[in-house]
Scaffold this active site. Structure first.
Site, PDB file in Angstrom:
ATOM      1  N   GLU B 144      62.009  80.721 113.308  1.00 32.24           N
ATOM      2  CA  GLU B 144      61.610  81.651 112.310  1.00 32.24           C
ATOM      3  C   GLU B 144      60.101  82.248 111.597  1.00 32.24           C
ATOM      4  O   GLU B 144      59.738  83.374 112.068  1.00 32.24           O
ATOM      5  CB  GLU B 144      62.927  81.874 110.832  1.00 32.24           C
ATOM      6  CG  GLU B 144      64.091  81.716 111.108  1.00 32.24           C
ATOM      7  CD  GLU B 144      64.515  80.746 112.198  1.00 32.24           C
ATOM      8  OE1 GLU B 144      63.964  79.745 111.844  1.00 32.24           O
ATOM      9  OE2 GLU B 144      65.854  80.353 111.913  1.00 32.24           O
ATOM     10  N   HIS B 213      74.381  79.160 103.839  1.00 28.72           N
ATOM     11  CA  HIS B 213      74.129  79.958 104.111  1.00 28.72           C
ATOM     12  C   HIS B 213      74.531  80.946 102.512  1.00 28.72           C
ATOM     13  O   HIS B 213      75.467  82.115 103.661  1.00 28.72           O
ATOM     14  CB  HIS B 213      75.230  79.536 105.622  1.00 28.72           C
ATOM     15  CG  HIS B 213      74.463  78.695 106.571  1.00 28.72           C
ATOM     16  ND1 HIS B 213      74.936  77.223 106.267  1.00 28.72           N
ATOM     17  CD2 HIS B 213      73.860  79.167 107.066  1.00 28.72           C
ATOM     18  CE1 HIS B 213      74.104  77.314 107.314  1.00 28.72           C
ATOM     19  NE2 HIS B 213      73.542  77.725 107.997  1.00 28.72           N
TER      20      HIS B 213
END
Lengths: 396, 408
Positions: B144, B213
């Site tokens: 990322e 998450h």
């Protein structure tokens, strides 16, 4: 010596002989500095490579190029030393990372590429900015936080940018510019520019994970990215052998080929960059390791002598100084006299002093500048100062 | 003045009788809505002050009508209810928006993990790789920090990448790139570079996805100068905001929610854009202003049904623009109702609600009859167990209680 060269190159005729002394009095640089007859020079050391062929040690150059190198590097050297004095006079604040000793990398790279190729560097960017076409006024004004600076005084030493010559900065966070550089290469491939991107980083940044991530993606997508490690052997105060298990930075690309270059030899740098550009356009990313050295400390707040000996610094200065190397080359090939070179340096000194004087006159940015360029085209939103009541401005 | 496109407002201003076309445009999609995930009543979205967009904001819209590229066909279609539009799910609306923008502008490209051949982990980019090729829909490795950096670098040259974080939480790895490079480069370069990037992804608390998450990154990003943040909540505004975000010259962080991807709605066929900085009036009312965004909008609407039965008249505003806040719409509402309840999914500390309380208190303190109430998630990592997770997030019953308390 210069006179004899003129005599040999021009066709001898009575009138020419008569004119020669006059020419020498006015300015001898003109005929020499435009002379493009090729000269072949051997680089100081051969290149070492990883997973690719080495370019030849013989570099083609000419008088014009050598004199340009000398002039540019001397200018950069003078500029950095002047910045040192300005910092000590408290006209430059914050961080100031000086590039003297490493000029050959900036100058050699510029000689091998066009303005369509992109360069992105870290915070030691003053000389790379000048090599890309930045003016001395822009440099000093930005360092002093004035309006005429390249970033209007809002960036500072670590944020020099020049969009029209594809110089993308100027970044403070170590290693963050490498993924940006690979993004530039991606854009070049996307737009089919046939140009390359040089992403410069240091030996300290070479241990950043994002570098390997970006290299992986660049290799997968065949991007024309050239990662250049300017190895000055010290990541601030930490020597490379204490920071990297494998200080052979050109080999760390593993699947990506690499080349180790003497970064104090502008001609070797030029040769390597030409080779790298050709490679990157065809085969994807390549790593260049420039073996270079900085005379100053990491920044102005670092004396630079606590982690290395003064003898080491003077040793490098005597044996490998890039400006001296070019000076010796010019003198040994009779391209100019000592006096001419000294005159060039005097001229440069004056140029730098003039730019500093001009920058000192330049005004500081207006308060309204605080709120410009936060957003592109602005949103009409209000922005507050720290107390949320005063300094209320509508973002333009 | 920003390039503000008002999908609805501009259409209203274009046609001769604003109110009629405005309402008919609303009728275009309101009755046919059905939510497969969340029960919500369909309400006409009419401005609470009665007049339809002919306020200073409307003047702004009229100023820009000559630039309102998106609404060229709206004037004809909006005034007639002959074209009811088409029904789709929220992720399909996002995909439509992306596809239309990629067709319109060859500089738009998508980067992310599994966005290409796999079609996207939430199917937002399904079919795009086949249509536009590997150079425009790029599968990245799991990196990322660097691919966000690469997107920003590409944006500096003029490309318009749309970077997807598979889950917003993963973008924490790219925080440096988003904060320093994305947000600040326009400023530190003295205006030389713009970063027209869109960083999007699903966030929020899902169904027992675990702490890592279920993150709400809007609270972490809100301080970064130079970026805009929007949160979509319906298929209509998802597509509209996506298109506006791609066309914007500023970096936009586009928050989607994991649980809203299967919402179904009927959206117009024609090209439209939603204003990035504008809030959406979901239900006009008189008694209390409820400010919310993303998934909490549906909890609020559910609570609103109960509240209406109990005799209350809440005004529900979906703030949509998380940075900057649409203080105009919010302010008008506060001036009318004098009571504010904020319902958000962020955590109490340092969340969007906290900033909103500060903004409203500073600007509209004189109009408030009571302290602002803010219902947020608990300041805990989201637990896995279902019952605990439910307690972490604000539930409709709590909203009802809060309104009753506020309106005493």
């Amino acid at each position: 010596m210069a006179l004899s060269r003129l005599a040999s190159s021009s066709s001898s005729s009575r009138s020419a002989d008569l004119l020669k002394p006059l020419c020498s009095a006015i300015s001898l640089r003109r005929p020499i500095s435009t002379d493009t007859t090729p000269i072949t020079v051997e680089t100081s050391v051969p290149f070492t490579s990883h997973q690719c062929d080495t370019p030849s040690r013989s570099v083609q150059t000419n008088a014009k190029e050598l004199l340009t190198f000398f002039r540019d590097m001397a200018l950069m050297r003078r500029m950095e030393i002047a910045a040192d004095s300005l910092y000590k006079a408290k006209l430059i604040r914050g961080f100031c990372h000086l590039y003297d000793g490493q000029e050959a990398v900036a100058v050699g790279m510029e000689a091998s590429i066009t303005k369509k190729d992109c360069i992105i560097a870290a915070y030691r960017d003053h000389c790379t900015f000048v090599a890309r076409g930045g003016t001395l006024l822009e440099v000093f004004a930005e360092l002093m936080g004035r309006q005429a600076g390249c970033s209007r005084g809002k960036g500072g030493s670590m944020h020099f940018y020049k969009k029209d010559s594809n110089f993308y900065g100027g970044h403070g966070i170590v290693g963050a510019q490498v993924p940006l550089g690979c993004g530039l290469a991606f854009a070049q491939k996307y737009s089919k520019d046939e140009a390359v991107t040089f992403a410069l980083y240091g030996d300290g940044a070479a241990n950043q994970g994002q570098l390997f991530e970006a290299l992986n993606i660049s290799a997968l997508w065949d991007l024309p990215a050239i990662l250049v490690c300017e190895n000055n052997h010290y990541g601030m105060g930490t020597a490379e052998w204490r920071a990297a298990k494998s200080p052979a930075y050109y080999k760390r690309g593993d699947y990506a080929p690499g080349l180790k270059v003497d970064g104090m030899d502008a001609l070797a740098v030029k040769q390597a960059c030409t080779f790298a550009k050709e490679h990157a356009l065809k085969n994807g990313p390549i790593i260049l390791e420039m073996d270079t050295y900085r005379y100053h400390g990491h920044s102005m707040s670092d004396p630079g002598s606590t982690y290395r000996t003064r003898d080491e610094i003077t040793g490098v200065r005597q044996e490998r100084d890039p400006v001296e190397r070019i000076r010796k080359l010019i003198l040994s090939h009779d391209l100019a006299t000592e006096k001419e070179l000294k005159d060039i340096e005097k001229e440069i000194r004056k140029e730098v002093d003039d730019a500093i004087a001009q920058a000192k006159e330049n005004p500081l940015p207006e308060s309204s500048e605080l709120f410009t360029n936060v957003y592109a085209k602005g949103l009409g939103v209000e922005s507050f100062g720290a107390d949320r009541k005063e300094v209320r401005a509508v973002l333009p | 003045m920003a390039a503000i496109f008002q999908g609805v407002g501009a259409a209203a201003a274009l046609s001769s009788s604003p109110s009629n076309s405005f309402d008919s445009k609303k009728f275009v999609f309101s009755p046919c809505r059905s939510f497969s995930v969340r029960k919500g009543a369909s309400f006409a979205v009419v401005r609470s002050d009665g007049r339809v967009n002919l306020n200073p904001k409307g003047r702004r819209a009229q100023q820009l009508i000559s630039n309102a590229v998106a609404t060229k066909s709206d004037s004809a279609a909006a005034s007639s209810s002959s074209k009811p539009g088409h029904e789709l799910l929220l992720f399909e609306a996002l995909q439509e928006g992306l596809e239309e923008e990629m067709e319109r502008d060859p500089r738009v490209c998508v980067m992310g993990e599994d966005v290409g051949h796999y079609g996207g982990s939430y199917k937002v980019t399904k079919g795009l790789a086949k249509k536009f090729g590997d150079l425009r829909v790029l599968d990245t490795p799991i990196a990322e920090n660097s691919f966000t950096g690469m997107g920003i670098g590409a944006a500096m040259t003029g490309l318009r990448p749309v970077v997807e974080g598979m889950n917003m939480g993963f973008l924490l790895l790219a925080f440096n790139q988003i904060s320093n490079n994305c947000g600040m480069l326009h400023y530190t370069s003295g205006g030389q570079f713009t970063i027209p990037i869109v960083i999007r992804g699903p966030g929020g608390v899902g169904r027992q996805l675990g702490a890592e998450h279920s993150q709400r990154l809007e609270s972490y990003f809100q301080s970064i100068p130079g970026i805009q943040m929007v949160a979509c909540s319906t298929p209509y505004n998802a597509k509209g905001l996506m298109k506006a975000a791609i066309r914007s010259e500023n970096p936009v962080i586009f928050f989607e929610h994991v649980l809203l991807y299967n919402l179904k709605e009927r959206i117009p066929d024609e090209d439209y854009i939603c204003n990035l900085e504008e809030a959406e009036m979901v239900r006009p009312g008189e008694h209390v202003t409820i400010l919310t965004y993303s998934r909490m909008r549906y909890h609020v609407m559910q609570a609103a049904k109960t509240l209406v039965n109990k005799g209350y008249d809440p005004e529900v505003i979906d703030i949509r623009s998380l940075k900057p806040f649409d203080l105009y719409t919010i302010g008008n509402s506060v001036k009318k109702t004098h009571r504010v309840l904020i319902v958000e999914e962020c955590m109490r500390t340092g969340g969007i609600g906290a900033s909103l309380i500060a903004a409203i208190t500073e600007n509209f303190n004189d109009y408030l009859d009571a302290s602002i109430m803010c219902l947020s998630s608990q300041d805990v990592p989201t637990p896995y167990a279902g019952t605990l997770e439910e307690v972490t997030v604000v539930q409709p019953a709590q909203i009802v209680t809060a309104v009753e308390q506020l309106c005493q």
